[in-house]
Write a protein that holds these residues in place. Structure first.
Motif, PDB file in Angstrom:
ATOM      1  N   LEU A 270       0.832  -1.208   0.000  1.00 16.45           N
ATOM      2  CA  LEU A 270       0.000   0.000   0.000  1.00 16.45           C
ATOM      3  C   LEU A 270       0.863   1.253   0.000  1.00 16.45           C
ATOM      4  CD1 LEU A 270      -2.719   1.435   0.192  1.00 16.45           C
ATOM      5  CD2 LEU A 270      -2.653   1.081   2.684  1.00 16.45           C
ATOM      6  N   TYR A 271       1.940   1.238   0.780  1.00 22.31           N
ATOM      7  CA  TYR A 271       2.799   2.426   0.845  1.00 22.31           C
ATOM      8  C   TYR A 271       3.539   2.634  -0.480  1.00 22.31           C
ATOM      9  CZ  TYR A 271       5.073   6.224   3.272  1.00 22.31           C
ATOM     10  OH  TYR A 271       5.467   7.491   3.656  1.00 22.31           O
ATOM     11  N   ALA A 272       3.893   1.553  -1.163  1.00 27.59           N
ATOM     12  CA  ALA A 272       4.492   1.694  -2.493  1.00 27.59           C
ATOM     13  C   ALA A 272       3.513   2.393  -3.436  1.00 27.59           C
ATOM     14  CB  ALA A 272       4.877   0.320  -3.042  1.00 27.59           C
ATOM     15  N   GLY A 273       2.230   2.057  -3.337  1.00 25.38           N
ATOM     16  CA  GLY A 273       1.214   2.752  -4.125  1.00 25.38           C
ATOM     17  C   GLY A 273       1.136   4.228  -3.783  1.00 25.38           C
ATOM     18  N   VAL A 274       1.310   4.550  -2.493  1.00 24.96           N
ATOM     19  CA  VAL A 274       1.323   5.955  -2.064  1.00 24.96           C
ATOM     20  C   VAL A 274       2.466   6.714  -2.743  1.00 24.96           C
ATOM     21  CG1 VAL A 274       1.804   7.454  -0.077  1.00 24.96           C
ATOM     22  CG2 VAL A 274       0.151   5.581   0.134  1.00 24.96           C
ATOM     23  N   LEU A 275       3.660   6.112  -2.759  1.00 22.74           N
ATOM     24  CA  LEU A 275       4.808   6.772  -3.382  1.00 22.74           C
ATOM     25  C   LEU A 275       4.560   7.010  -4.873  1.00 22.74           C
ATOM     26  CD1 LEU A 275       7.763   4.850  -1.674  1.00 22.74           C
ATOM     27  CD2 LEU A 275       6.862   7.113  -1.091  1.00 22.74           C
ATOM     28  N   LEU A 276       3.972   6.049  -5.555  1.00 22.17           N
ATOM     29  CA  LEU A 276       3.660   6.227  -6.972  1.00 22.17           C
ATOM     30  C   LEU A 276       2.642   7.354  -7.164  1.00 22.17           C
ATOM     31  CD1 LEU A 276       3.412   2.512  -8.164  1.00 22.17           C
ATOM     32  CD2 LEU A 276       5.197   4.169  -8.750  1.00 22.17           C
ATOM     33  N   ALA A 277       1.648   7.422  -6.286  1.00 18.80           N
ATOM     34  CA  ALA A 277       0.643   8.483  -6.396  1.00 18.80           C
ATOM     35  C   ALA A 277       1.269   9.857  -6.167  1.00 18.80           C
ATOM     36  CB  ALA A 277      -0.488   8.232  -5.399  1.00 18.80           C
TER      37      ALA A 277
ATOM     38  N   ALA B 210      11.832   4.527  -5.368  1.00 16.51           N
ATOM     39  CA  ALA B 210      11.581   4.068  -3.996  1.00 16.51           C
ATOM     40  C   ALA B 210      10.417   3.086  -3.953  1.00 16.51           C
ATOM     41  CB  ALA B 210      11.297   5.271  -3.092  1.00 16.51           C
ATOM     42  N   ALA B 211       9.360   3.366  -4.712  1.00 19.29           N
ATOM     43  CA  ALA B 211       8.206   2.454  -4.758  1.00 19.29           C
ATOM     44  C   ALA B 211       8.608   1.096  -5.316  1.00 19.29           C
ATOM     45  CB  ALA B 211       7.091   3.074  -5.603  1.00 19.29           C
ATOM     46  N   ALA B 212       9.433   1.109  -6.355  1.00 24.73           N
ATOM     47  CA  ALA B 212       9.879  -0.155  -6.945  1.00 24.73           C
ATOM     48  C   ALA B 212      10.708  -0.960  -5.957  1.00 24.73           C
ATOM     49  CB  ALA B 212      10.691   0.129  -8.215  1.00 24.73           C
ATOM     50  N   GLY B 213      11.621  -0.285  -5.245  1.00 18.83           N
ATOM     51  CA  GLY B 213      12.437  -0.991  -4.264  1.00 18.83           C
ATOM     52  C   GLY B 213      11.600  -1.590  -3.148  1.00 18.83           C
ATOM     53  N   LEU B 214      10.586  -0.860  -2.698  1.00 19.23           N
ATOM     54  CA  LEU B 214       9.711  -1.354  -1.636  1.00 19.23           C
ATOM     55  C   LEU B 214       8.968  -2.610  -2.082  1.00 19.23           C
ATOM     56  CD1 LEU B 214       9.102  -0.380   1.219  1.00 19.23           C
ATOM     57  CD2 LEU B 214       7.215   0.963   0.308  1.00 19.23           C
ATOM     58  N   LEU B 215       8.472  -2.602  -3.302  1.00 18.08           N
ATOM     59  CA  LEU B 215       7.742  -3.770  -3.811  1.00 18.08           C
ATOM     60  C   LEU B 215       8.652  -4.971  -4.021  1.00 18.08           C
ATOM     61  CD1 LEU B 215       5.405  -2.048  -6.428  1.00 18.08           C
ATOM     62  CD2 LEU B 215       4.680  -3.177  -4.313  1.00 18.08           C
ATOM     63  N   LEU B 216       9.849  -4.724  -4.544  1.00 17.69           N
ATOM     64  CA  LEU B 216      10.756  -5.827  -4.858  1.00 17.69           C
ATOM     65  C   LEU B 216      11.239  -6.561  -3.613  1.00 17.69           C
ATOM     66  CD1 LEU B 216      12.899  -4.224  -7.711  1.00 17.69           C
ATOM     67  CD2 LEU B 216      11.243  -6.094  -7.931  1.00 17.69           C
ATOM     68  N   LEU B 217      11.264  -5.887  -2.459  1.00 24.03           N
ATOM     69  CA  LEU B 217      11.793  -6.515  -1.248  1.00 24.03           C
ATOM     70  C   LEU B 217      10.728  -7.190  -0.391  1.00 24.03           C
ATOM     71  CD1 LEU B 217      14.544  -4.027   0.001  1.00 24.03           C
ATOM     72  CD2 LEU B 217      14.845  -6.296  -0.961  1.00 24.03           C
TER      73      LEU B 217
END
Length: 530
Positions: free
Chosen positions: A287-294, A373-380
């Protein structure tokens, strides 16, 4: 809330945290006025978080060996004076980007000194069955402050100026000081002298190196906060570049984070009934990765308000899960130091992440930094799932006190004598040898995290059933402390090992102490008798 001291400290902490969030808004917005550099704007957050990276473990050691109440009062006074200096420098026009970063770092030093002691207070204020609720309630208080402080600060910055937010922050420390001054804390009772500072540092580090539950929290915190820091670190710059951006909008968006966190806190009990802590953190990370993308893509403040509500809910889910896991990962004697190591990871990740994403935003664009940052959060999310967060009630970490105190025949042993070698002899049937060796790996972690400098296990070549375990403590005093550090969870590990022992009696334990140092005036044991 039935517990008086907890209740009043909780209320005072809300007032103090409102002041802290007002400082965050005032400092972030003031830096955009003093300098439009994305790096300098993001360094405001880094300056406040970086001292924790340096001072967390020393602060934890201090708060474990001194009176926490007096220590916290002194730190609160320091922070009030620094906040007053910020207000005076801003009001008189003497503020510069360097001075703002320096005074923010000075406030960060106070926060670094305070945080381990403050976190370690909670188990003293409420009984163990209410600990998880108390931690969750403290998180709610922090986010109530996050909802009120930024919105209030946005109005004050727009109408009066940033200096007023710093002045109110200075005043906000008064409530905590008054409550702590009136608290009659029960003194710790021990027949042994207090640990020395550097010895306490070493003991805390040894514990952290041999505590898998704590290490799992640290790995998960690093994996989340390095990337999540991009959101708060770059938010002032994003708002400044919006067509409708202003200090009031910035404060309102931060208030949305707080409102979302409070709402999320009320949903957490239901969520925890249905999913594990690991599943909750994984979902909140996505969810937070989605926030960063938004944040990277949405063009105006009205669109960002619901996004910041979601960010608050995700943040509280992750943060409270980590805090409960860290709070329950260590016994009382080392709790502040263990929490300090967790806070070191948390704030170090926030500081390093803010500097990293600020640098990327300065050379590319804020949107590029947020997408990365969003990509890194999702990948980990999947790789770190193997570091599982333990249940809060998984282990009983209260002292078992089942080790009898060692006795020296006919003489007393000076506390400074050392090192101390302890050997434990086991009789293990060949059929149980593999299980014994495996069980002893858990025993090794117990010995090391309770203070042993080294540990080893050997098998007798003449009598293969005979195994000898050894561990070394720094001094006789440290070995006596080792006796008091054994928990009920440690005792269960010992019981599993002893169940494999086949001798007519229990394992044979021997203590060996190093010779006195030349010129110390001390005699070897038994010397001069008869």
């Amino acid at each position: 809330m039935r517990h008086r001291t907890f209740r009043w400290l909780w209320l005072a902490a809300i007032a103090s945290n409102i002041g802290t969030w007002m400082h965050e808004v005032g400092a972030g917005w003031l830096m955009t006025t003093l300098s439009p550099s994305p790096l300098l704007v993001s360094l405001v957050q880094a300056a406040g978080a970086a001292p924790m990276f340096v001072l967390a473990l020393p602060a934890g050691a201090l708060s474990d060996i001194v009176d926490r109440r007096r220590f916290l009062i002194g730190v609160q006074i320091w922070m009030a004076l620094v906040a007053a200096a910020l207000a005076a420098a801003t009001l008189t026009g003497a503020m510069t980007p360097g001075l703002l970063l320096g005074l923010t770092a000075a406030l960060g030093i106070g926060s670094a000194l305070m945080a381990p002691a403050w976190a370690a207070l909670t188990p003293e204020l409420v009984p163990k069955p209410e600990l998880q609720s108390a931690i969750a309630l403290s998180s709610v208080g922090i986010n109530v402050a996050r909802a009120i402080g930024p919105a209030l600060a946005g109005l004050i910055v727009s109408s009066v100026g940033p200096w007023a937010t710093f002045a109110l922050n200075a005043a906000s420390f008064a409530g905590v000081i008054v409550v702590l001054a009136g608290w009659r804390r029960a003194p710790a009772v021990s027949t042994l002298p207090s640990e020395r500072f550097f010895g306490a540092l070493r003991a805390g580090w040894r514990y952290a190196r041999s505590a898998p539950r704590l290490q799992a929290v640290i790995v998960r915190a690093l994996a989340f906060f390095v990337f999540a820091s991009a959101g708060l670190g770059l938010l002032p710059l994003l708002v400044r570049r919006l067509p409708d951006g202003s200090a009031g909008v910035y404060g309102a968006l931060l208030a949305c984070v707080g409102v979302g966190a409070v709402g999320g806190a009320f949903l957490l009990p239901k969520l925890r009934e249905r999913v594990s802590a690991d599943q909750l953190v994984a979902g909140a990370s996505a969810l937070y990765a989605g926030v960063l993308l938004a944040l990277a893509l949405l063009p105006s403040a009205p669109w960002l308000a619901p996004v910041m509500l979601a960010s608050g809910a995700a943040w509280i889910a992750v943060l409270s899960s980590f805090q409960v896991a860290a709070q329950t990962a260590a016994p009382p004697w080392v709790r502040a130091r263990a929490l300090a190591v967790y806070m070191l990871a948390f704030n170090g990740a926030m500081a390093a992440g803010a500097a990293l994403w600020g640098t990327i935003a300065a050379h590319q664009a804020p949107a590029v930094a947020l997408v990365a940052a969003a990509a890194g959060l999702l990948l980990l999310i999947l790789p770190v799932r193997r570091f599982r967060l333990a249940c809060a009630a998984a282990d009983d970490l209260s002292p078992s006190l089942h080790w009898p105190m060692p006795l020296a025949e006919g003489t007393a042993i000076e506390h400074d004598r050392g090192p101390v070698l302890v050997t434990v002899e086991y009789e293990i049937p060949p059929a149980h040898a593999a299980a014994f060796v495996q069980a002893m790996q858990a025993m090794a972690r117990v010995r090391r995290r309770n203070g042993a400098l080294s540990w080893g296990l050997f098998q007798d070549t003449d009598r293969p059933q005979r195994w000898v375990e050894y561990f070394i403590d720094e001094s006789w005093l440290e070995h006596l402390r080792h006796h008091g550090r054994i928990t009920h969870a440690d005792a269960e590990i010992e019981a599993r090992v002893r169940a494999l022992h086949s001798g007519p009696h229990g394992p044979r334990i021997h203590h060996h102490v190093g010779p006195p140092a030349p010129g110390s005036g001390l005699l070897p044991l038994g010397a001069g008798e008869g």
